[in-house]
Design a protein around this motif. Structure first.
Motif, short mmCIF file in Angstrom:
data_model
loop_
_atom_site.label_atom_id
_atom_site.label_comp_id
_atom_site.label_asym_id
_atom_site.label_seq_id
_atom_site.Cartn_x
_atom_site.Cartn_y
_atom_site.Cartn_z
N GLY A 99 53.74 0.24 -62.68
CA GLY A 99 54.63 -0.56 -62.04
C GLY A 99 56.30 0.07 -62.42
N THR A 100 56.48 0.53 -63.37
CA THR A 100 57.80 0.99 -63.79
C THR A 100 58.21 2.31 -62.66
N THR A 101 57.06 3.06 -62.35
CA THR A 101 57.50 4.09 -61.50
C THR A 101 57.51 3.64 -59.95
N VAL A 102 56.83 2.36 -59.76
CA VAL A 102 57.35 1.94 -58.38
C VAL A 102 58.75 1.35 -58.41
N ALA A 103 59.06 0.68 -59.43
CA ALA A 103 60.51 0.15 -59.60
C ALA A 103 61.43 1.24 -59.61
N THR A 104 61.30 2.30 -60.31
CA THR A 104 62.25 3.45 -60.37
C THR A 104 62.17 4.29 -59.04
N ASP A 105 60.98 4.54 -58.41
CA ASP A 105 60.95 5.05 -57.21
C ASP A 105 61.54 4.33 -56.03
N LEU A 106 61.62 3.05 -56.18
CA LEU A 106 62.10 2.38 -55.00
C LEU A 106 63.64 2.41 -55.20
N ALA A 107 64.16 2.32 -56.46
CA ALA A 107 65.54 2.58 -56.62
C ALA A 107 65.86 3.89 -56.38
N ASP A 108 65.41 4.81 -56.72
CA ASP A 108 65.67 6.36 -56.04
C ASP A 108 65.70 6.23 -54.89
N SER A 109 64.83 5.59 -54.16
CA SER A 109 64.63 5.86 -52.61
C SER A 109 65.93 5.17 -51.95
N LEU A 110 66.22 3.93 -52.43
CA LEU A 110 67.23 3.38 -51.69
C LEU A 110 68.70 3.97 -52.15
N ARG A 111 68.58 4.47 -53.33
CA ARG A 111 69.82 5.59 -53.70
C ARG A 111 70.08 6.52 -52.71
N GLY A 112 68.93 7.19 -51.94
CA GLY A 112 69.12 7.80 -50.93
C GLY A 112 69.51 7.48 -49.57
N VAL A 147 65.52 -7.58 -53.56
CA VAL A 147 64.05 -6.99 -53.92
C VAL A 147 63.62 -8.00 -55.02
N GLN A 148 62.27 -8.17 -54.69
CA GLN A 148 61.78 -9.37 -55.61
C GLN A 148 60.48 -8.94 -56.16
N SER A 149 59.94 -9.41 -57.10
CA SER A 149 58.64 -8.87 -57.90
C SER A 149 58.09 -10.09 -58.82
N PHE A 150 56.77 -10.22 -58.91
CA PHE A 150 56.09 -11.02 -59.59
C PHE A 150 56.12 -10.33 -61.44
N GLU A 151 56.59 -8.98 -61.45
CA GLU A 151 56.70 -8.33 -62.50
C GLU A 151 57.97 -8.21 -63.15
N THR A 152 58.24 -9.02 -64.06
CA THR A 152 59.74 -9.37 -64.66
C THR A 152 60.31 -7.84 -65.12
N GLU A 153 59.30 -7.27 -65.92
CA GLU A 153 59.94 -6.08 -66.48
C GLU A 153 60.06 -4.92 -65.23
N ASP A 154 59.15 -4.96 -64.24
CA ASP A 154 59.65 -4.06 -63.11
C ASP A 154 60.82 -4.44 -62.48
N ALA A 155 61.27 -5.61 -62.36
CA ALA A 155 62.38 -6.36 -61.88
C ALA A 155 63.75 -5.91 -62.59
N ARG A 156 63.40 -5.93 -63.92
CA ARG A 156 64.59 -5.50 -64.82
C ARG A 156 64.74 -4.06 -64.76
N THR A 157 63.75 -3.13 -64.55
CA THR A 157 64.02 -1.92 -64.52
C THR A 157 64.69 -1.61 -63.10
N PHE A 158 64.06 -2.37 -62.01
CA PHE A 158 64.98 -1.97 -60.74
C PHE A 158 66.45 -2.40 -60.84
N HIS A 159 66.54 -3.59 -61.65
CA HIS A 159 67.86 -4.07 -61.59
C HIS A 159 68.77 -3.27 -62.43
N THR A 160 68.19 -2.62 -63.56
CA THR A 160 69.02 -1.73 -64.36
C THR A 160 69.50 -0.49 -63.47
#
Length: 133
Positions: free
Chosen positions: A6-19, A35-48
């Protein structure tokens, strides 16, 4: 528990959008990106990683007031299942400065009910229903 996947999905999406800065700028200017997620921690990781992109929390259950207050510190949207949504929840989410988008609302009567509550968005499998009277 938050999985590494899950964390990898959040950071990969953030990285992809940064590009894709031009896409992100344009989509944000048009209010066409969140971006929306059922996983609160993944959402927070993406938001950070991407704090300028609106983040929504999907929830099948009705969030508690404590959860809403905590989420309002960083989330932009609370997106509960429509069956747990009432006027009190809509008003509280708005009072905390967030939007509320309900899912999955497919029946015309339920769509009218949710619209009447003042939700900010409706997630549906049948968008044509929204334009039918």
């Amino acid at each position: 528990p938050c999985s590494q996947y899950g964390t990898t999905v959040a950071t990969d999406l953030a990285d992809s959008l940064r590009g894709k800065p031009r896409y992100v700028r344009t989509a944000l200017a048009r209010n066409q990106l969140a971006v929306q997620s059922f996983e609160t921690e993944d959402a927070r990781t993406f938001h950070t990683a991407q704090p300028d992109i609106p983040i929504g929390i999907l929830d099948a259950d009705r969030p508690t007031d404590t959860e809403l207050t905590e989420l309002s510190q960083w989330a932009d949207q609370i997106n509960p299942q429509h069956t747990v949504t009432d006027q009190t929840l809509v008003d509280r989410v708005h009072q905390l400065g967030m939007d509320i988008n309900v899912w999955t609302v497919d029946e015309p009567g339920a769509i009218r009910t949710m619209t009447g509550l003042g939700v900010d968005g409706i997630i549906t499998d049948y968008p044509q229903t929204l334009t039918q009277r």
